[in-house]
Design an enzyme around this catalytic site. Sequence first.
Site, short mmCIF file in Angstrom:
data_model
loop_
_atom_site.label_atom_id
_atom_site.label_comp_id
_atom_site.label_asym_id
_atom_site.label_seq_id
_atom_site.Cartn_x
_atom_site.Cartn_y
_atom_site.Cartn_z
NE ARG A 289 -61.01 -104.23 61.83
CZ ARG A 289 -60.13 -104.01 60.89
NH1 ARG A 289 -60.49 -104.36 59.65
NH2 ARG A 289 -59.41 -103.35 60.91
CD GLU B 18 -47.04 -97.81 60.39
OE1 GLU B 18 -48.02 -98.32 60.26
OE2 GLU B 18 -45.64 -98.17 60.60
P1 AMP Z 1 -55.52 -95.83 64.56
O1 AMP Z 1 -55.95 -94.84 63.82
O2 AMP Z 1 -53.96 -96.00 64.68
O3 AMP Z 1 -55.92 -95.83 66.21
O4 AMP Z 1 -56.13 -97.15 64.13
C1 AMP Z 1 -57.51 -97.62 64.60
C2 AMP Z 1 -57.95 -98.13 63.33
O5 AMP Z 1 -57.23 -99.20 62.53
C3 AMP Z 1 -59.30 -99.13 63.56
O6 AMP Z 1 -60.41 -98.80 62.56
C4 AMP Z 1 -58.90 -100.31 63.67
O7 AMP Z 1 -59.88 -101.40 63.05
C5 AMP Z 1 -57.68 -100.58 62.85
N1 AMP Z 1 -56.66 -101.13 63.39
C6 AMP Z 1 -55.33 -100.49 63.73
N2 AMP Z 1 -54.57 -101.39 64.28
C7 AMP Z 1 -55.11 -102.69 64.22
C8 AMP Z 1 -54.65 -104.11 64.79
N3 AMP Z 1 -53.51 -104.25 65.17
N4 AMP Z 1 -55.53 -104.89 64.78
C9 AMP Z 1 -56.88 -104.67 64.11
N5 AMP Z 1 -57.22 -103.55 63.68
C10 AMP Z 1 -56.34 -102.68 63.80
#
Ligand code: AMP
Length: 177
Positions: free
Chosen positions: A64, A101
């Site tokens: 995205r 995770e």
């Molecule tokens: P992080 O690495 O945990 O910061 O997760 C960020 C990535 O995961 C981004 O590319 C987001 O598109 C996706 N992502 C994580 N959580 C969500 C959420 N609740 N809604 C939409 N996309 C998410």
Amino acid sequence: MPTDVVSALREAIRTIPDFPKSGILFKDITPILGNAELLNRAVDLLAAPYKYSGITKVVGVESRGFILAPLLAQKLNAGFVPVRKQGKLPFETHYVEYDLEYGKDIIEMHIDAVKPIDRVLIHDDLIATGGTANAVDLLVARSGAYLVGFSFLVELLALNGRGQLRSGVQAHAVLSV
Ligand code: AMP
């Protein structure tokens, strides 16, 4: 920043419970993308803090992050560089392995996509834990370029991803939820 635009963007985001798996509250930005006015304003607000930062490359993260990063790059008169999951890029790559995770993931960037003279902005649609943005930071560091900042459309405040990012580097989110 005009709060009414930010409110309109916030209201347009759809929260889908248990997608793509149980326990996740997925923030669906497609209603923003599908609305010409909101899309325009979102890109304006993403670009605003970095307008005079001399950005030469906007690095966007699969998948995205690929949607708004090229629009942001165009607005900043910079190039767009894709960071992709392992095995998708055709040329020689730098790679970084990072923790998810559950399990691990590998992301890659072409070795010649970002040069030491570049001033880089990292973009993703959303920051949750900050793990993805951090991994892209490491990838950009391999190129020897200067990281100017991070750019997100949405920040999930509860997870404090911002607190995991490299200190001293600007991190901007258009809206937080
Ligand atoms: P992080 O690495 O945990 O910061 O997760 C960020 C990535 O995961 C981004 O590319 C987001 O598109 C996706 N992502 C994580 N959580 C969500 C959420 N609740 N809604 C939409 N996309 C998410």
